[in-house]
Motif scaffolding. Structure first.
Motif, PDB file in Angstrom:
ATOM      1  N   THR A  94     109.340  93.828 -15.541  1.00 11.17           N
ATOM      2  CA  THR A  94     107.882  93.856 -15.684  1.00 11.17           C
ATOM      3  C   THR A  94     107.346  95.182 -15.163  1.00 11.17           C
ATOM      4  N   GLN A  95     106.533  95.841 -15.969  1.00 15.35           N
ATOM      5  CA  GLN A  95     106.055  97.175 -15.616  1.00 15.35           C
ATOM      6  C   GLN A  95     104.826  97.132 -14.708  1.00 15.35           C
ATOM      7  N   ASP A  96     103.844  96.319 -15.079  1.00 16.22           N
ATOM      8  CA  ASP A  96     102.615  96.262 -14.303  1.00 16.22           C
ATOM      9  C   ASP A  96     102.892  95.628 -12.938  1.00 16.22           C
ATOM     10  N   SER A  97     102.512  96.315 -11.863  1.00 23.21           N
ATOM     11  CA  SER A  97     102.871  95.862 -10.519  1.00 23.21           C
ATOM     12  C   SER A  97     102.193  94.550 -10.145  1.00 23.21           C
ATOM     13  N   THR A  98     100.900  94.389 -10.528  1.00 22.58           N
ATOM     14  CA  THR A  98     100.200  93.155 -10.196  1.00 22.58           C
ATOM     15  C   THR A  98     100.789  91.973 -10.956  1.00 22.58           C
ATOM     16  N   HIS A  99     100.993  92.159 -12.236  1.00 20.63           N
ATOM     17  CA  HIS A  99     101.597  91.097 -13.052  1.00 20.63           C
ATOM     18  C   HIS A  99     103.010  90.779 -12.578  1.00 20.63           C
ATOM     19  N   ARG A 100     103.748  91.814 -12.206  1.00 19.50           N
ATOM     20  CA  ARG A 100     105.119  91.625 -11.724  1.00 19.50           C
ATOM     21  C   ARG A 100     105.121  90.800 -10.436  1.00 19.50           C
ATOM     22  N   ARG A 101     104.208  91.105  -9.542  1.00 21.18           N
ATOM     23  CA  ARG A 101     104.141  90.371  -8.263  1.00 21.18           C
ATOM     24  C   ARG A 101     103.851  88.892  -8.507  1.00 21.18           C
TER      25      ARG A 101
END
Length: 219
Positions: A94-101
């Motif tokens: 997952t690239q987006d950090s918020t979505h990944r978290r």
């Protein structure tokens, strides 16, 4: 220097053959690449998904793990391990950090819901990932420690007995007093009859008195 001259007709024939083979084989190659996860769809395993993860084939790892979690006969340890590896897959892919978290924490919470004491394999040992593991464990423990909601209890209603009369209301006294008064009158009449019928003699001073009316307070 020797120069080999190939006739144009032969070149054209070779080109046509190669083009024909390319047209025939290309769709198969594309299909193999699109669904090229080589695991047995009927028997997916966490170990197979881990092999795909280790060669950076995150798409195949995610597919196999999802198929593993669809099985209904998983042990709590296997389910927890599948969620832990899926968290690692999301963390890497997952690239987006918020979505990944959010995705990683969601999978890690499922790990400790499946097995609160899980201490299995973590495929990522970085400090950020380990911090998410600790946070997910605390979230599940905090959720489990909340007391269950208590049911509302109704206050019991006090009901007045049927045979008790309300106070403070004037109604001419109780029926019991009326019966006593009538009984006393009957006794008095009988006494007069026995004493001569009241024909002009002295009156009998021992006649019973009527009981006091309840409304007079017994006076």
């Amino acid at each position: 220097m020797t120069c080999i001259i190939i006739p144009r007709r032969r070149v054209a024939a070779v080109f046509l053959i190669l083009s024909h083979l390319w047209i025939i084989l290309l769709p198969d190659a594309i299909r193999a690449q699109g669904s090229g996860c080589g695991y047995d769809r009927g028997r997916p395993t966490v170990a197979g998904a881990r092999t795909s993860f280790q060669v950076f084939d995150f798409e195949c790892a995610e597919r196999e793990l999802n198929d593993v979690l669809k099985q209904g006969n998983l042990t709590s340890a296997t389910r927890a391990e599948a969620h832990a590896l899926l968290a690692a897959v999301h963390y890497q892919s997952t690239q987006d950090s918020t979505h990944r978290r959010e995705k990683v924490l969601g999978q890690l919470r499922e790990v400790f819901k499946a097995d609160a004491e899980w201490r299995g394999t973590l495929d990522i040992q970085g400090p950020e990932f380990l911090g998410l593991v600790d946070q997910a464990r605390r979230d599940v423990e905090r959720s489990a420690a909340k007391p269950p909601a208590t049911a509302k209890t109704e206050t019991p209603k006090m009901e007045r007995p049927v045979d008790v009369q309300p106070t403070g209301k004037s109604g001419g006294g109780s029926k019991k007093w009326i019966y006593v008064a009538l009984g006393a009158g009957v006794i008095g009449v009988a006494a007069l009859a026995l004493g001569g019928g009241g024909g002009g003699g002295a009156t009998d001073q021992n006649l019973p008195d009527f009981p006091p009316h309840p409304s007079n307070g017994g006076k």
